[in-house]
Design a protein around this motif. Structure first.
Motif, PDB file in Angstrom:
ATOM      1  N   GLU A  58       0.826  -1.207   0.000  1.00  0.00           N
ATOM      2  CA  GLU A  58       0.000   0.000   0.000  1.00  0.00           C
ATOM      3  C   GLU A  58       0.858   1.253   0.000  1.00  0.00           C
ATOM      4  N   ALA A  59       1.924   1.243   0.811  1.00  0.00           N
ATOM      5  CA  ALA A  59       2.827   2.401   0.841  1.00  0.00           C
ATOM      6  C   ALA A  59       3.520   2.581  -0.506  1.00  0.00           C
ATOM      7  N   LEU A  60       3.915   1.465  -1.136  1.00  0.00           N
ATOM      8  CA  LEU A  60       4.564   1.536  -2.451  1.00  0.00           C
ATOM      9  C   LEU A  60       3.615   2.091  -3.496  1.00  0.00           C
ATOM     10  N   GLN A  61       2.361   1.682  -3.451  1.00  0.00           N
ATOM     11  CA  GLN A  61       1.375   2.200  -4.404  1.00  0.00           C
ATOM     12  C   GLN A  61       1.159   3.698  -4.212  1.00  0.00           C
ATOM     13  N   ARG A  62       1.129   4.142  -2.950  1.00  0.00           N
ATOM     14  CA  ARG A  62       0.990   5.586  -2.707  1.00  0.00           C
ATOM     15  C   ARG A  62       2.193   6.343  -3.239  1.00  0.00           C
ATOM     16  N   GLU A  63       3.388   5.801  -2.982  1.00  0.00           N
ATOM     17  CA  GLU A  63       4.604   6.449  -3.480  1.00  0.00           C
ATOM     18  C   GLU A  63       4.607   6.482  -5.008  1.00  0.00           C
ATOM     19  N   ARG A  64       4.167   5.415  -5.634  1.00  0.00           N
ATOM     20  CA  ARG A  64       4.142   5.364  -7.099  1.00  0.00           C
ATOM     21  C   ARG A  64       3.161   6.386  -7.650  1.00  0.00           C
ATOM     22  N   ALA A  65       1.977   6.489  -7.018  1.00  0.00           N
ATOM     23  CA  ALA A  65       0.989   7.475  -7.467  1.00  0.00           C
ATOM     24  C   ALA A  65       1.530   8.894  -7.307  1.00  0.00           C
ATOM     25  N   GLU A  66       2.200   9.150  -6.173  1.00  0.00           N
ATOM     26  CA  GLU A  66       2.776  10.476  -5.961  1.00  0.00           C
ATOM     27  C   GLU A  66       3.875  10.772  -6.980  1.00  0.00           C
ATOM     28  N   PHE A  67       4.672   9.743  -7.317  1.00  0.00           N
ATOM     29  CA  PHE A  67       5.737   9.940  -8.305  1.00  0.00           C
ATOM     30  C   PHE A  67       5.148  10.233  -9.681  1.00  0.00           C
ATOM     31  N   ILE A  68       4.077   9.505 -10.057  1.00  0.00           N
ATOM     32  CA  ILE A  68       3.446   9.740 -11.358  1.00  0.00           C
ATOM     33  C   ILE A  68       2.877  11.154 -11.419  1.00  0.00           C
ATOM     34  N   ASN A  69       2.238  11.591 -10.340  1.00  0.00           N
ATOM     35  CA  ASN A  69       1.707  12.959 -10.304  1.00  0.00           C
ATOM     36  C   ASN A  69       2.831  13.980 -10.411  1.00  0.00           C
ATOM     37  N   PHE A  70       3.928  13.725  -9.702  1.00  0.00           N
ATOM     38  CA  PHE A  70       5.075  14.627  -9.768  1.00  0.00           C
ATOM     39  C   PHE A  70       5.650  14.661 -11.185  1.00  0.00           C
ATOM     40  N   ARG A  71       5.761  13.494 -11.810  1.00  0.00           N
ATOM     41  CA  ARG A  71       6.308  13.441 -13.178  1.00  0.00           C
ATOM     42  C   ARG A  71       5.414  14.193 -14.149  1.00  0.00           C
ATOM     43  N   ASN A  72       4.086  14.031 -14.005  1.00  0.00           N
ATOM     44  CA  ASN A  72       3.167  14.748 -14.889  1.00  0.00           C
ATOM     45  C   ASN A  72       3.256  16.253 -14.684  1.00  0.00           C
ATOM     46  N   ARG A  73       3.339  16.660 -13.411  1.00  0.00           N
ATOM     47  CA  ARG A  73       3.483  18.098 -13.140  1.00  0.00           C
ATOM     48  C   ARG A  73       4.793  18.633 -13.716  1.00  0.00           C
ATOM     49  N   ALA A  74       5.867  17.837 -13.570  1.00  0.00           N
ATOM     50  CA  ALA A  74       7.163  18.275 -14.089  1.00  0.00           C
ATOM     51  C   ALA A  74       7.128  18.394 -15.614  1.00  0.00           C
ATOM     52  N   GLN A  75       6.458  17.450 -16.272  1.00  0.00           N
ATOM     53  CA  GLN A  75       6.353  17.526 -17.729  1.00  0.00           C
ATOM     54  C   GLN A  75       5.548  18.747 -18.166  1.00  0.00           C
ATOM     55  N   LYS A  76       4.463  19.005 -17.441  1.00  0.00           N
ATOM     56  CA  LYS A  76       3.662  20.190 -17.776  1.00  0.00           C
ATOM     57  C   LYS A  76       4.457  21.475 -17.551  1.00  0.00           C
ATOM     58  N   GLU A  77       5.184  21.519 -16.447  1.00  0.00           N
ATOM     59  CA  GLU A  77       6.014  22.696 -16.175  1.00  0.00           C
ATOM     60  C   GLU A  77       7.093  22.854 -17.250  1.00  0.00           C
ATOM     61  N   GLN A  78       7.699  21.738 -17.651  1.00  0.00           N
ATOM     62  CA  GLN A  78       8.733  21.787 -18.682  1.00  0.00           C
ATOM     63  C   GLN A  78       8.160  22.287 -20.001  1.00  0.00           C
ATOM     64  N   GLU A  79       6.979  21.803 -20.363  1.00  0.00           N
ATOM     65  CA  GLU A  79       6.339  22.260 -21.601  1.00  0.00           C
ATOM     66  C   GLU A  79       5.971  23.736 -21.518  1.00  0.00           C
ATOM     67  N   ARG A  80       5.501  24.143 -20.343  1.00  0.00           N
ATOM     68  CA  ARG A  80       5.144  25.557 -20.184  1.00  0.00           C
ATOM     69  C   ARG A  80       6.378  26.436 -20.293  1.00  0.00           C
ATOM     70  N   PHE A  81       7.494  26.050 -19.684  1.00  0.00           N
ATOM     71  CA  PHE A  81       8.733  26.825 -19.797  1.00  0.00           C
ATOM     72  C   PHE A  81       9.227  26.842 -21.249  1.00  0.00           C
ATOM     73  N   ARG A  82       9.072  25.711 -21.930  1.00  0.00           N
ATOM     74  CA  ARG A  82       9.491  25.632 -23.338  1.00  0.00           C
ATOM     75  C   ARG A  82       8.690  26.622 -24.178  1.00  0.00           C
ATOM     76  N   GLN A  83       7.357  26.630 -23.954  1.00  0.00           N
ATOM     77  CA  GLN A  83       6.520  27.563 -24.712  1.00  0.00           C
ATOM     78  C   GLN A  83       6.872  29.016 -24.406  1.00  0.00           C
ATOM     79  N   HIS A  84       7.171  29.302 -23.136  1.00  0.00           N
ATOM     80  CA  HIS A  84       7.562  30.675 -22.778  1.00  0.00           C
ATOM     81  C   HIS A  84       8.832  31.070 -23.516  1.00  0.00           C
ATOM     82  N   GLY A  85       9.788  30.123 -23.619  1.00  0.00           N
ATOM     83  CA  GLY A  85      11.015  30.437 -24.342  1.00  0.00           C
ATOM     84  C   GLY A  85      10.756  30.711 -25.813  1.00  0.00           C
ATOM     85  N   ILE A  86       9.893  29.869 -26.414  1.00  0.00           N
ATOM     86  CA  ILE A  86       9.557  30.069 -27.834  1.00  0.00           C
ATOM     87  C   ILE A  86       8.844  31.401 -28.026  1.00  0.00           C
TER      88      ILE A  86
END
Length: 228
Positions: A99-127
């Motif tokens: 259960e703890a591993l599943q929570r950590e995995r869900a939190e990591f996936i959410n973090f990765r998605n947020r990081a990708q969105k932030e990266q795309e947003r920074f990329r668009q700002h640069g363009i």
């Protein structure tokens, strides 16, 4: 009535020694009996007195033992649900770790998605920053294309610039004859047109640019409007 004979009477009386011997054993017997009765009574009282505290102590010990047994039974019942076999405890720990591993995995996936969105947003700002800085140059290139002849070398450079922006998702829009859309067109002038049935783009002064659904700059146009 027969005559009383003093001598015979005296002879028939027992001696004092005999009386003393008989009385003493009798008294002793009586005394012994009384002593025995007293001893028996005392022993009975002692046994009765001893029996009463012993019985009370036994009752008290029994009550205490019963109370302790009840407490232990309650404690055993309270711990019964928590008491597991080694295999059961291992399964419980494994479930908790999973259960703890599943929570950590869900939190990591959410973090990765947020990081990708932030990266795309920074990329668009640069363009957007680069595009905004080059807009005057792009406008000049469009004017040269429209009003003068371009040599092959200059045309090749202009095409490379356009393809570079297309590679980063920049879309150029604004064409003569398309329907006027206030969400992407900036009308700098409305001119009546007897042939126009609806508002249309008559002249593109400056082209518009967007990335996806985001308009970086609206196209500045002259709009032909129906006379009525």
């Amino acid at each position: 009535m027969s005559d009383f004979n003093k001598d015979e009477y005296l002879n028939d009386l027992p001696d004092m020694d005999d009386l003393s011997g008989q009385a003493a054993p009798a008294a002793a017997s009586a005394a012994d009996g009384a002593s025995a009765d007293s001893a028996a009574a005392a022993a009975g009282a002692t046994q009765e007195g001893a029996a009463q505290p012993a019985a009370a102590q036994s009752q008290e010990n029994g009550d205490s033992a019963a109370a302790d047994g009840a407490d232990k039974a309650d404690a055993a019942d309270g711990k019964a649900d928590d008491t597991l076999t080694p295999l059961g405890q291992a399964k419980k720990e494994a479930a908790e770790y999973l259960e703890a591993l599943q929570r950590e995995r869900a939190e990591f996936i959410n973090f990765r998605n947020r990081a990708q969105k932030e990266q795309e947003r920074f990329r668009q700002h640069g363009i957007i920053d680069v595009l905004t800085a080059l807009l005057p140059t792009l406008d000049d290139i469009d004017r040269i294309r429209e009003h003068s002849e371009m040599d092959d070398s200059f045309k090749a450079v202009a095409n490379k610039i356009d393809k570079a922006f297309e590679k980063f998702g920049v879309e150029k829009f604004g064409e003569k004859g398309e329907d006027f859309d206030p969400t992407k067109h900036d009308a700098i002038l409305h001119k009546p047109d007897p042939n126009a049935e609806k508002e249309t783009v008559d002249t593109v002064v400056e082209a518009g640019y967007r990335i996806g659904d985001r308009v970086i700059r609206a196209a500045r146009v002259v709009v032909a409007s129906p006379q009525n």
